[in-house]
Design a protein around this motif. Structure first.
Motif, short mmCIF file in Angstrom:
data_model
loop_
_atom_site.label_atom_id
_atom_site.label_comp_id
_atom_site.label_asym_id
_atom_site.label_seq_id
_atom_site.Cartn_x
_atom_site.Cartn_y
_atom_site.Cartn_z
N GLY A 1 0.85 -1.19 0.00
CA GLY A 1 0.00 0.00 0.00
C GLY A 1 0.88 1.23 0.00
N SER A 2 0.46 2.26 -0.73
CA SER A 2 1.37 3.38 -0.98
C SER A 2 0.65 4.73 -0.94
CB SER A 2 2.02 3.18 -2.35
OG SER A 2 2.67 4.34 -2.81
N ASP A 3 1.48 5.76 -0.87
CA ASP A 3 0.99 7.14 -0.97
C ASP A 3 0.40 7.45 -2.34
OD1 ASP A 3 1.29 8.31 1.52
OD2 ASP A 3 3.35 8.93 1.18
N ASP A 4 0.61 6.57 -3.32
CA ASP A 4 0.02 6.81 -4.64
C ASP A 4 -1.48 6.49 -4.67
OD1 ASP A 4 -0.11 4.05 -4.68
OD2 ASP A 4 1.05 3.80 -6.51
N GLY A 5 -2.02 6.05 -3.52
CA GLY A 5 -3.45 5.78 -3.43
C GLY A 5 -3.86 4.41 -3.88
N THR A 6 -2.89 3.50 -4.11
CA THR A 6 -3.24 2.16 -4.57
C THR A 6 -2.74 1.09 -3.62
OG1 THR A 6 -1.22 1.74 -5.88
CG2 THR A 6 -3.03 2.94 -6.96
N MET A 7 -3.47 -0.03 -3.64
CA MET A 7 -3.00 -1.27 -3.06
C MET A 7 -2.74 -2.22 -4.22
SD MET A 7 -5.00 -4.00 -0.60
CE MET A 7 -6.27 -4.32 -1.84
N GLN A 8 -1.55 -2.79 -4.27
CA GLN A 8 -1.20 -3.68 -5.35
C GLN A 8 -0.84 -5.05 -4.81
OE1 GLN A 8 1.84 -2.03 -7.90
NE2 GLN A 8 0.87 -0.01 -8.00
N THR A 9 -1.32 -6.10 -5.49
CA THR A 9 -0.88 -7.46 -5.18
C THR A 9 -0.01 -7.93 -6.34
OG1 THR A 9 -2.92 -8.37 -6.15
CG2 THR A 9 -2.89 -8.02 -3.77
N TRP A 10 1.03 -8.72 -6.00
CA TRP A 10 2.03 -9.08 -6.99
C TRP A 10 2.63 -10.44 -6.69
CZ3 TRP A 10 5.80 -9.11 -3.37
CH2 TRP A 10 5.72 -8.16 -2.35
N ASP A 11 3.29 -11.01 -7.70
CA ASP A 11 3.86 -12.35 -7.60
C ASP A 11 5.26 -12.34 -8.24
OD1 ASP A 11 4.56 -15.04 -7.77
OD2 ASP A 11 2.54 -15.70 -8.31
N PRO A 12 6.31 -12.53 -7.44
CA PRO A 12 7.68 -12.51 -7.98
C PRO A 12 7.93 -13.59 -9.03
CG PRO A 12 7.71 -12.33 -5.59
CD PRO A 12 6.31 -12.69 -5.98
N LYS B 1 -11.85 7.07 -3.94
CA LYS B 1 -12.04 7.80 -5.20
C LYS B 1 -11.14 9.03 -5.26
CE LYS B 1 -16.83 6.32 -5.95
NZ LYS B 1 -18.24 6.75 -6.12
N ALA B 2 -10.83 9.57 -4.08
CA ALA B 2 -9.96 10.74 -4.01
C ALA B 2 -8.48 10.36 -4.08
CB ALA B 2 -10.23 11.52 -2.74
N ARG B 3 -8.22 9.07 -4.25
CA ARG B 3 -6.85 8.52 -4.31
C ARG B 3 -6.07 8.82 -3.04
NH1 ARG B 3 -5.08 6.39 -9.08
NH2 ARG B 3 -2.90 5.72 -9.14
N SER B 4 -6.74 8.68 -1.91
CA SER B 4 -6.08 8.86 -0.61
C SER B 4 -5.04 7.78 -0.39
CB SER B 4 -7.12 8.80 0.52
OG SER B 4 -8.10 9.81 0.38
N SER B 5 -4.02 8.09 0.35
CA SER B 5 -2.93 7.15 0.63
C SER B 5 -3.45 5.86 1.24
CB SER B 5 -1.92 7.78 1.58
OG SER B 5 -1.31 8.91 1.03
N VAL B 6 -2.88 4.74 0.81
CA VAL B 6 -3.15 3.45 1.44
C VAL B 6 -2.06 3.25 2.48
CG1 VAL B 6 -3.38 0.96 1.12
CG2 VAL B 6 -4.23 2.54 -0.64
N CYS B 7 -2.44 3.35 3.75
CA CYS B 7 -1.46 3.36 4.84
C CYS B 7 -1.13 1.97 5.37
CB CYS B 7 -1.99 4.21 5.99
SG CYS B 7 -2.45 5.89 5.52
N CYS B 8 -2.00 1.00 5.16
CA CYS B 8 -1.72 -0.34 5.66
C CYS B 8 -2.46 -1.38 4.82
CB CYS B 8 -2.14 -0.48 7.13
SG CYS B 8 -3.89 -0.19 7.45
#
Length: 387
Positions: free
Chosen positions: A174-185, A200-207
């Motif tokens: 989770g990031s200040d860019d307002g997104t939560m991303q899931t990923w696979d190495p 909707k306001a792209r607020s930071s994802v803090c956790c």
């Protein structure tokens, strides 16, 4: 006809309150805590903010502790060096240690660290991190080198990293860019499996935190809400928890139907996720300004013992029993002279998960000092019925 009257609402409320007060006092008497070790360094003694700690993580086996923060360094400690065997005894002073001698080894990182997470199922060998430059990295601790890197948050700070319990290779950030991303190495270039913009306001994802009990994930955001998604279908949240007055900084699943959230409104809240209702609010610690400066103040749960810990902006460590809203123990650290707040703050806490009648809590602060606390459950009083 029954010859009795039903109690009034006021009488019922008074009785319930009295029972809660009695039970609350019993809960407050269940544990004794004391400081058992202090780990510092010459830089922290000089009050240098460059060594401020932001995150602590015990590995799944509770044999190692990893720390990170402003110093651009991951330190790994053997638990045996921090929690001596004699810690089970009483009547001795806290051990004073130095980071340089207590630390097993360290790894330098390219940026300040805001998140650390041990990768499940890798025998405490791989540690994931999120940093101020928006980069997620994984380190092979045996070889002490980075083995995976992804920079998909546009250079915006990654506040939180976590791993799936059902498929431990899959991670989330989770990031200040307002997104939560899931990923696979395992995918080419650490392919993003899903990108979610909760606000909707792209607020930071803090956790972010995966549920150990279901294929779901929670994201706490700066818009004061916590969003929970089904990992198999992330287009819309399963539900939204809305009750905090400021950004949500932590989310922790306690069981299949209970989640804790923490906010810089100075509250920790327990929620029933089945009914989407608030169960309890925990108050006492101070938390109002840690969203922009350095780090949040930390939240950790010892599930087996039913205890919660968090830091505070007045340089104190708080412990709550999950059953009661008031703290059962508070430890005040000495003033460090750190800049704003005036007396430093406790920025991270972490419980060791093993133990029944004994527990271990570690706290780190803006002064770069680690403090290790030992808890012991008091023996229940024995009563005899002589009738």
């Amino acid at each position: 006809m029954n010859n009795f009257s039903s109690p009034t609402n006021a009488e019922t409320s008074q009785t319930t309150q009295q029972e809660e007060d009695v039970d609350g006092e019993r809960a407050r008497c269940e544990w004794d805590f004391r400081i058992s070790a202090v780990v510092s360094s010459p830089t922290s003694a000089a009050g240098a903010v460059s060594d401020a700690l932001g995150v602590l993580e015990f590995d799944p086996s509770d044999n190692f502790l990893a720390t990170g923060g402003i110093a651009r360094k991951i330190r790994v400690y053997s638990v045996n060096s921090l929690v001596p065997i004699r810690d089970q005894d009483e009547g001795y002073d806290a051990v004073s240690l130095d980071h340089s001698t207590a630390c097993d080894y360290y790894i330098c990182t390219p940026a300040k660290l805001s998140s650390l997470k041990w990768k499940p199922g890798w025998n405490s060998r791989v540690l994931g991190s999120g940093d101020y430059d928006g980069v997620v990295m994984e380190y092979d601790l045996e070889r002490r080198v980075p083995v995976f890197e992804r920079d998909e948050h546009g250079g915006r700070r990654v506040w939180s990293v976590d791993y799936s319990h059902s498929d431990p290779v899959v991670g989330a950030s989770g990031s200040d860019d307002g997104t939560m991303q899931t990923w696979d190495p395992r995918c080419q270039n650490g392919k993003c499996l899903a990108t979610v913009q909760p606000s909707k306001a792209r607020s930071s994802v803090c956790c972010v935190q995966f549920s150990p009990f279901a294929p779901s994930i929670a994201a706490g955001c700066a818009d004061r809400k916590t969003y929970t998604y089904d990992l198999r279908k992330t287009a819309e949240p399963l539900f939204i928890l809305d009750g905090h007055l400021k950004p949500v900084t932590y989310a922790r699943f306690l069981d299949h139907r209970t989640i804790l959230t923490s906010s810089i409104d100075g509250c920790i809240k327990m929620w029933d996720t089945d009914h989407r209702n608030l169960v309890r609010t925990y108050k006492g610690h101070i938390n109002s300004t840690r969203f922009v400066v350095f780090f949040f103040i930390g939240l950790s749960v010892w599930k087996k013992g039913g205890l919660i810990s968090c830091g505070s902006e007045n340089n104190q460590v708080f412990v709550y029993d999950t059953r009661w809203g008031e703290p059962i123990w508070v430890y005040g650290c000495k003033s460090t002279g750190q800049p704003g707040p005036e007396h430093g703050f406790i920025s991270c806490v972490c419980w060791m998960q093993r133990g029944d009648d004994h527990c271990t809590l570690v706290a780190g602060g803006s002064d770069g000092v680690l403090r290790v606390f030992a808890g012991k459950r008091r023996k229940a009083a024995v009563t005899y019925n002589l009738a």
